[in-house]
Write an enzyme that holds these catalytic residues in place. Sequence first.
Site, PDB file in Angstrom:
ATOM      1  N   GLU A  26     -10.589   4.939  -0.036  1.00  0.00           N
ATOM      2  CA  GLU A  26      -9.137   4.826   0.104  1.00  0.00           C
ATOM      3  C   GLU A  26      -8.523   6.164   0.491  1.00  0.00           C
ATOM      4  OE1 GLU A  26      -6.385   3.388   0.251  1.00  0.00           O
ATOM      5  OE2 GLU A  26      -6.511   1.338  -0.510  1.00  0.00           O
ATOM      6  N   ASN A 157       0.784  -0.880  -2.568  1.00  0.00           N
ATOM      7  CA  ASN A 157      -0.057  -0.468  -1.448  1.00  0.00           C
ATOM      8  C   ASN A 157       0.800  -0.162  -0.222  1.00  0.00           C
ATOM      9  OD1 ASN A 157      -2.960  -0.211  -1.552  1.00  0.00           O
ATOM     10  ND2 ASN A 157      -3.025  -2.338  -2.258  1.00  0.00           N
ATOM     11  N   ASP A 207      -3.284  -3.899   2.528  1.00  0.00           N
ATOM     12  CA  ASP A 207      -3.751  -2.732   1.778  1.00  0.00           C
ATOM     13  C   ASP A 207      -3.130  -1.481   2.384  1.00  0.00           C
ATOM     14  OD1 ASP A 207      -5.249  -1.047   0.070  1.00  0.00           O
ATOM     15  OD2 ASP A 207      -6.994  -2.352   0.166  1.00  0.00           O
TER      16      ASP A 207
END
Length: 289
Positions: A26, A157, A207
Amino acid sequence: MQAATTTLSDNMSMKVALHSKALLGESPIWCERDQALYWVDIRGREIRRFDPATGEDRAWKMPEDIGSIGFRQNGGFVAALRSGFAFFDPKTGALECLHNPIAGRRDLRFNDGRCDRAGRFWAGTVQEKRVAGLAALYRFDPDRRCTLMADGITVANGTAWSPDDRTMYFADSWTREIYAYDFDLRAGTIANRRVFARFGDDEGIPDGATVDVDGNLWIAHFDGWRVTRFAPDGRVDRVVEMPVPRPTSCAFGGRDLNVLYVTSASFSLTEEMLARAPLSGAIFALDVR
């Protein structure tokens, strides 16, 4: 082993930049000074540094899950650890915990975060048992003040800003919606939330995201096998099919900022799914020239 380059339409190509096998890759951010990509493995509890020129991938271990990072002006990082905001100095290994706005609240952890162009770090939380509406979005300022900016969220997100700093994008993965806010860069405020885009049941969940120089929003579809580019009016402008089910976030990098780096995840995938998508957890590079 380097995977072969895949040629996409419109002169775009994709390759595996790093066979990282991250559990939950991430928060990719590009450092122009280093010409390197920094990113995190949330569940691996690491900050990572990838040098595309040499292939070196260095890791710094964190004491707990780490959701996202941003650069500090004088070096090091501001980080959203599981329990709150911290500064980390990779040269010394020093970790300074600063503010924990979710202390005492069960089943919450910090997740995606980004710095705006005034140096504020915005990071949201995740309700791990998916009890709706218990997570939130926070703004952490350079003077170390922490401010609640939005609540009623479940899985925070996709924070990103338009090139003119008039719009902030933000996603709640649980509702499958991407929101747009009016953004005031000078004041650091958001207002007038509206739905920018909504994912269908077969498209995964929104996301991590980034915005290109033309104002298009690029966002990863977790469990959706793709990255989508939305035009500023919310229209789907481009869909890039990925070789992994869980792309997680994206950021522009490279000397001319024309490479879109896409992180991915491998956690909780079945053996059958991993056999179908053995590159899960890798970082991909899309040449968008």
